[in-house]
Design an enzyme around this catalytic site. Structure first.
Site, mmCIF file in Angstrom:
data_model
loop_
_atom_site.group_PDB
_atom_site.id
_atom_site.type_symbol
_atom_site.label_atom_id
_atom_site.label_comp_id
_atom_site.label_asym_id
_atom_site.label_seq_id
_atom_site.Cartn_x
_atom_site.Cartn_y
_atom_site.Cartn_z
ATOM 1 N N ASP A 45 53.254 35.533 49.563
ATOM 2 C CA ASP A 45 52.211 34.541 49.857
ATOM 3 C C ASP A 45 51.813 34.573 51.328
ATOM 4 O O ASP A 45 50.627 34.547 51.673
ATOM 5 C CB ASP A 45 52.701 33.132 49.508
ATOM 6 C CG ASP A 45 53.166 33.029 48.073
ATOM 7 O OD1 ASP A 45 52.849 33.943 47.285
ATOM 8 O OD2 ASP A 45 53.847 32.046 47.736
ATOM 9 N N LEU A 80 48.505 28.143 44.214
ATOM 10 C CA LEU A 80 47.583 28.928 45.047
ATOM 11 C C LEU A 80 48.095 29.064 46.487
ATOM 12 O O LEU A 80 47.362 29.412 47.384
ATOM 13 C CB LEU A 80 46.177 28.305 45.017
ATOM 14 C CG LEU A 80 45.575 28.142 43.620
ATOM 15 C CD1 LEU A 80 44.192 27.483 43.706
ATOM 16 C CD2 LEU A 80 45.463 29.488 42.899
ATOM 17 N N TYR A 97 63.063 27.984 40.416
ATOM 18 C CA TYR A 97 62.720 29.219 41.129
ATOM 19 C C TYR A 97 63.973 29.903 41.680
ATOM 20 O O TYR A 97 64.187 31.107 41.457
ATOM 21 C CB TYR A 97 61.741 28.890 42.269
ATOM 22 C CG TYR A 97 61.281 30.099 43.055
ATOM 23 C CD1 TYR A 97 60.149 30.802 42.676
ATOM 24 C CD2 TYR A 97 61.988 30.533 44.177
ATOM 25 C CE1 TYR A 97 59.724 31.921 43.404
ATOM 26 C CE2 TYR A 97 61.580 31.644 44.902
ATOM 27 C CZ TYR A 97 60.441 32.330 44.510
ATOM 28 O OH TYR A 97 60.034 33.430 45.223
HETATM 29 C C1 GLA Z 1 56.025 31.946 44.821
HETATM 30 C C2 GLA Z 1 56.792 32.552 45.996
HETATM 31 C C3 GLA Z 1 56.481 34.034 46.138
HETATM 32 C C4 GLA Z 1 56.672 34.764 44.816
HETATM 33 C C5 GLA Z 1 55.953 34.040 43.678
HETATM 34 C C6 GLA Z 1 56.250 34.655 42.348
HETATM 35 O O1 GLA Z 1 54.663 31.959 45.074
HETATM 36 O O2 GLA Z 1 56.470 31.881 47.189
HETATM 37 O O3 GLA Z 1 57.271 34.593 47.156
HETATM 38 O O4 GLA Z 1 58.030 34.932 44.541
HETATM 39 O O5 GLA Z 1 56.308 32.667 43.634
HETATM 40 O O6 GLA Z 1 55.741 35.942 42.267
#
Ligand code: GLA
Length: 367
Positions: A155, A108, A204
């Site tokens: 985000d 979140l 990631y």
């Molecule tokens: C995380 C990253 C975002 C985005 C999402 C996946 O929240 O901080 O920048 O890449 O993953 O959509």
């Protein structure tokens, strides 16, 4: 002068793992977040109520960057101070308290909310005026500086610039944006799997590298500019892992456009919106491989228990699922999903309905 700043967390409705390659996202801020209450001072001295620990930093007299121990959450504070110093913020400190009602590691965006709250509070104590978009970008750089995650802008942009009652459509390349109303009659349910993770300890960054290899198949073009027909042409033959990663990004950008078109058309077809979420989850699970069995199971349970559609939200690898639910059935669906998921998964699954909230800049009266 007491400064009071609130920066919300977010869920992403559609457009997952598209921001890192300059694509489209549609996040919405939620009514939980990070709050800072502070007085201006000569140093930064903040206490986190959550961890009962302090971040104490001074300013380098030369360039205004942070001087002090950079461990735990103080890494974020120092990184935000540094990025703002580079933009010319006067080195004014603040003493106060940081509170949060956002669960960490749940997908979140608790770290973006912390950075955005810090950035806005640091701007206010220094009586420093700056474009909220530049501040959101500074927070994105701070995330990389603090924990090495090459995240996109989604985000921080949502936490900073969202509007109440709306989701934020952002093109992460042109930075064009508009506020898209959440349709009447549906509600977003957040289902937290209880599987927590910190982004820096997930693949990631590896997924981003794989997506970039996939982009070589389209001559390095921006995936958001590639049509699904063009994609089909390159997917013949041995496209392999890079091809599947590319297929996720291209189709996901397409799904953002479909979703927004369906919402803005007037008579909203909520069944179609649900189907778009379902397709997104399948793509995140099969093509990008960022789901985990617990999230797949939650998505399946949510659908069976009355959701119109469901998908993992945020980076994946754990965290939360969102479900689009008829507004009059949110409580019922939430309770049914939690009961079934807890006994099936043996995890502390929780559900809450999310109202689209205002970002920090709007709350600060900046936009
Ligand atoms: C995380 C990253 C975002 C985005 C999402 C996946 O929240 O901080 O920048 O890449 O993953 O959509």
């Amino acid at each position: 002068m007491t400064v009071h700043v609130h920066a919300p967390g977010r869920v992403n409705l559609i457009g997952e793992h598209t921001d890192q390659t300059g694509g489209l996202v549609l996040p919405m801020a939620i009514d939980r977040g990070v709050t800072i209450t502070a007085e201006p001072g000569t140093v930064v001295n903040l206490r986190s109520e959550l961890t009962d620990s302090r971040a104490v930093l001074q300013f380098d007299p030369e360039d205004g960057t942070a001087v002090g121990t950079r461990s735990g959450w103080a890494r974020h504070v120092a990184a935000v101070v540094d990025e703002l110093a580079a933009l010319g913020r006067p080195p004014v400190g603040m003493t106060g308290v940081v509170r949060s009602d956002l669960p960490a590691g749940s997908g979140l965006s608790s770290s973006a909310a912390l950075q955005v709250a810090l950035a806005v509070a640091l701007a206010v104590v220094a009586e420093w005026e700056i474009d909220p978009l530049l501040l959101a970008q500074a927070c994105q750089r701070a995330e990389f500086a603090a924990v090495g995650v090459p995240c996109g802008l989604m985000d921080q942009a949502a936490s900073m610039m969202a509007r109440r009652g709306h989701a934020l459509l952002l093109d992460c390349s042109s930075l064009e944006r508009r506020h898209v109303p959440i349709p009447d009659g549906v509600q977003v349910l957040i289902i937290d799997s209880g599987v927590t993770r910190q982004l820096e300890h997930t693949p990631y960054a590896q997924r981003l590298a794989e997506m970039e290899r996939g982009m070589a198949l389209i001559g390095g073009r921006r995936p958001a500019d590639v049509t699904t027909e063009e994609l089909d042409a390159v997917m013949t033959g041995l496209a392999g892992v890079p091809g599947r990663r590319l297929r996720h990004v291209v189709t996901e950008n397409h799904r953002v456009r479909l979703f927004v078109a369906a919402v803005e058309i007037g008579e909203v077809d909520v069944i179609a919106l649900g189907a778009i979420l379902d397709a997104s989850h399948a793509s995140l699970r099969d093509d990008l491989e960022v789901s985990v069995p617990e999230l797949d199971r939650l998505v399946e349970i949510a659908r069976r228990r009355g959701a119109l559609g469901a998908r993992l939200t945020g980076a994946g690898f754990g965290g939360s699922v969102i479900a689009l639910v008829p507004a009059d059935a949110v409580e019922e669906v939430g309770a049914a999903v939690v009961a079934e998921a807890r006994s099936a998964l043996h995890l502390p699954v929780t559900a809450m309905s999310a109202s689209p909230a205002a970002g920090a800049a709007s709350r600060a009266g900046w936009i």
